[in-house]
Each structure stands twice: as C-alpha cells, then as structure tokens.
Design an enzyme around this catalytic site. Structure first.
Site, PDB file in Angstrom:
ATOM      1  CG  ASP A  93      -2.759  -1.612 -17.027  1.00  0.00           C
ATOM      2  OD1 ASP A  93      -2.139  -0.471 -17.433  1.00  0.00           O
ATOM      3  OD2 ASP A  93      -2.187  -2.610 -16.416  1.00  0.00           O
ATOM      4  NE  ARG A 144      -1.117   3.675  -6.384  1.00  0.00           N
ATOM      5  CZ  ARG A 144      -0.033   3.480  -6.921  1.00  0.00           C
ATOM      6  NH1 ARG A 144      -0.131   3.700  -8.238  1.00  0.00           N
ATOM      7  NH2 ARG A 144       1.046   2.810  -6.477  1.00  0.00           N
ATOM      8  CG  HIS A 187      -0.381  -2.351  -9.446  1.00  0.00           C
ATOM      9  ND1 HIS A 187       0.302  -1.963  -8.166  1.00  0.00           N
ATOM     10  CD2 HIS A 187      -0.057  -1.086 -10.305  1.00  0.00           C
ATOM     11  CE1 HIS A 187       0.924  -0.728  -8.382  1.00  0.00           C
ATOM     12  NE2 HIS A 187       0.561  -0.357  -9.540  1.00  0.00           N
ATOM     13  CD  GLN A 210      -3.303   2.401  -9.661  1.00  0.00           C
ATOM     14  OE1 GLN A 210      -2.102   2.526  -9.723  1.00  0.00           O
ATOM     15  NE2 GLN A 210      -4.399   3.014  -9.321  1.00  0.00           N
ATOM     16  CB  CYS A 216      -3.407   1.899 -12.890  1.00  0.00           C
ATOM     17  SG  CYS A 216      -2.428   1.068 -14.277  1.00  0.00           S
ATOM     18  NE  ARG A 244       5.924  -0.653  -9.346  1.00  0.00           N
ATOM     19  CZ  ARG A 244       5.349   0.607 -10.283  1.00  0.00           C
ATOM     20  NH1 ARG A 244       5.711   0.965 -10.802  1.00  0.00           N
ATOM     21  NH2 ARG A 244       4.127   0.569  -9.923  1.00  0.00           N
TER      22      ARG A 244
HETATM   23  N1  NVA Z   1       0.163  -3.201 -16.279  1.00  0.00           N
HETATM   24  C1  NVA Z   1       1.009  -2.181 -16.014  1.00  0.00           C
HETATM   25  C2  NVA Z   1       0.734  -1.316 -14.991  1.00  0.00           C
HETATM   26  C3  NVA Z   1       1.649  -0.206 -14.945  1.00  0.00           C
HETATM   27  C4  NVA Z   1       1.501   0.518 -13.505  1.00  0.00           C
HETATM   28  C5  NVA Z   1       2.733  -2.637 -16.005  1.00  0.00           C
HETATM   29  O1  NVA Z   1       2.762  -3.709 -15.376  1.00  0.00           O
HETATM   30  O2  NVA Z   1       3.372  -2.081 -16.527  1.00  0.00           O
HETATM   31  N1   CP Z   2       0.035   3.172 -11.582  1.00  0.00           N
HETATM   32  C1   CP Z   2       1.404   3.082 -11.412  1.00  0.00           C
HETATM   33  O1   CP Z   2       1.722   2.302 -10.347  1.00  0.00           O
HETATM   34  O2   CP Z   2       2.101   4.079 -11.563  1.00  0.00           O
HETATM   35  P1   CP Z   2       3.790   4.229 -11.557  1.00  0.00           P
HETATM   36  O3   CP Z   2       4.108   2.965 -12.673  1.00  0.00           O
HETATM   37  O4   CP Z   2       4.075   5.595 -12.198  1.00  0.00           O
HETATM   38  O5   CP Z   2       4.192   4.050 -10.182  1.00  0.00           O
END
Ligand code: NVA
Ligand code: CP
Length: 307
Positions: free
Chosen positions: A220, A288, A130, A133, A260, A104
């Site tokens: 989101d 997931r 992502h 997801q 998500c 990540r």
């Molecule tokens: N768009 C959000 C997704 C979190 C799982 C982010 O990048 O923070």
């Molecule tokens: N949806 C998602 O990726 O959640 P987290 O940021 O908690 O991993």
C-alpha cells in the site's frame, strides 16, 4: 433495528460468518448484474465520506443500485458535519432515514460515535483499518490460491503500521494464515495488535528476504491520507521497500501481488509489477463491488433470500 450488526473491523465477523459472506459474494459475482435489483427495494444506504474515494464510493453506490437500494453520498463539505454537527447526532438522524451507514473517517473515536447509530455501520476506512478492502482482498486471493488462504504465507510490504496492514493482521487470525509484516522497524501496528495475533504474524526488516516463500504479496502507499505532512520522512524511511521483480524473486513461483489502489508507481510498487503477470489488482478492485454487495445483503438480513 433490532440486534443490528456493524462491520467496523475484520474480526467483527466469526469465521463461519465470513465464509458465508464470501460464498454469497461468489454467488453474486457469478450472476447477471440486473438479477437482484428487486432484492432490497425501498432501502437506503448513507455513504459518508470524510476523505477522498474512488473505488469505495463507486462500488458501494453501484452495488446499492444493483440490489435495488438507494445510496445517498454525503461529504464533509456541503453537509452539517463540516459545520461541527456532532457525529452522534448525525448517526441518530441518518438512522431515521437509512437502513445502513457506510463511513470513511480518520480516528477510531469518530467511527465508534457513528456506530451509535441504530442501523448497521460499515467502516469504509479509518486510521485503524480498512476492513471492507481486506475482506475483498481475501476473496481475491482465494480466487487464485489452490485450497484457500488458510495455512498460506502472505506478505504485507512497506508501511506495516497503516490501516491496510492492521486489517491484514486481523485477517491472519480470522482466516488462519501466516502474515509477514515486512518493512522498516518504526512503522508497525500497535504492540497490542501484534500480541493479539500471536504466531499468525512475524516481522521482517530486510527487503531481500521479505517475501520468501510467500503465496501473496500485498503493499500500500507509504503515505496514507491524512499523513501528507510526513511525506518526505516517509519517502526516506521506505527507500528500498519498493515491490519489484527483484524483491519478488524469493516468493513462490505462482505468487500473486495485491494493492488496494490508488498506487504510486515507482514508490511502493513499480509499474512493471503492477502491470505484470503476478498482479491481481484490477480483479481486486472489481471484487469490491461483489463482496460489499454480499456484506450489505448480509447485514440487512436478506442473505437467506438468495437461494
Ligand atoms: N492506506 C491508504 C489506503 C487508501 C485506500 C490510505 O489510508 O490512504
Ligand atoms: N482502495 C480504496 O479504498 O480506494 P478508494 O480510496 O478509491 O476508495
């Protein structure tokens, strides 16, 4: 590893492969938790998180345990990444210990650097997408859609330039459904990504018609991780784009709602919708685990051992 495969974006999979993977996920979901704890003994997965995570971290860690693998979680703080060790060097070293890397991060260039590893690398969220997801979300949508997602109408409401929206754009092309990107004009994926998606994607800038005729409505957060400095301008720009019962009225009667998570109740979605009968967000979070287990099994070449 010879001929290693990465999963950095949705379209790294062919449709045949994605279908194989989702079928495997359904199989794993139907089985008792402890059935596959001997599937990949002695294998390890490095889970490198440069940003906060609840679902991704826990579902990958638990998934590894259920497959007989050992997960190693590494953050920026406490690892040499935080002191400037090049990602490329980290990738080489992790490849000597581990059988896959789940990563990540933010910039696509960092993801590409990690992907120089000699073991499979999975994008667990970056600025550009992502994909794990969204693969899970297609699985969740198909649990509720008669006849699968192909040919269906899916809306993504709100920040259509965010990583989630961009992976949904790729998914529309791969799985052959229509994606409506519904939100303010200045928050869209890069033009090249829209061009590549062609007629699979259309744009709507009016909340009143955003989800008309849609089978799935997805949203989101308005401010993604790393964009905290823009929170006030974003809150202003997305005013009126909250997914709520009024917005959902023109959707198909059986339309489902996905998010998500984590959600900001009262911003991109209201509490009544998140907790209401259309919401599938808790199944979505659970899935997931199942889909990512299938992904790891598939990337590590063990799919054929699940008869
Ligand atoms: N768009 C959000 C997704 C979190 C799982 C982010 O990048 O923070
Ligand atoms: N949806 C998602 O990726 O959640 P987290 O940021 O908690 O991993």
């Amino acid at each position: 590893m010879k001929d290693k495969r990465d999963f950095l974006k949705v379209t790294d999979l062919s449709l045949v492969e994605a279908r194989e993977l989702l079928a495997l996920a359904a199989r794993l979901k139907s089985e008792p938790k402890g059935l596959r704890t001997q599937l990949l003994p002695g294998r390890s997965v490095a889970i490198v998180l440069e940003k906060a995570s609840t679902r991704t971290r826990v579902s990958f860690e638990v998934g590894c345990a259920q497959l007989g693998m050992h997960p190693v979680v590494l953050g920026i703080q406490g690892s040499q990444l935080g002191r400037g060790e090049p990602i490329r060097d980290t990738a080489r070293v992790l490849s000597r210990y581990c059988d896959a890397i789940v990563y990540r991060t933010s910039a696509a260039t960092k993801l590409a650097e990690m992907a120089t590893a000699s073991v499979p690398v999975v994008n667990a969220l970056s600025d550009d997408g992502h994909p794990v997801q969204v693969l899970c979300d297609v699985f969740t949508a198909e649990e509720h859609l008669r006849g699968g997602i192909a040919g269906k109408r899916v809306a993504f409401v709100g920040d259509c330039g965010c990583n989630m929206a961009r992976s949904w754009v790729e998914a529309a092309t791969l799985f052959d459904f229509h994606l409506v990107l519904a939100g303010p004009r200045s928050y869209l994926p890069p033009p090249a990504e829209l061009t590549a998606a062609g007629s699979h994607v259309s744009l709507v800038h009016d909340p009143a018609t955003a989800v008309a005729g849609c089978d799935v409505v997805n949203t989101d957060v308005w401010t993604s991780m790393g964009q905290e400095a823009e929170v006030s301008e974003r809150t202003e720009a997305f005013a009126g784009w909250t997914v709520n019962e009024r917005m959902l009225r023109p959707a198909k009667p059986g339309a489902i709602v996905l998010h998500c998570l984590p959600a900001h109740r009262g911003e991109e979605i209201d509490d009544a919708t998140l907790e209401g009968p259309r919401s599938r967000v808790w199944d979505q979070a659970e899935n997931r685990l199942h889909v990512q287990k299938a992904l790891l099994v598939w990337l590590l070449g063990a799919a054929a051992r699940i008869a």
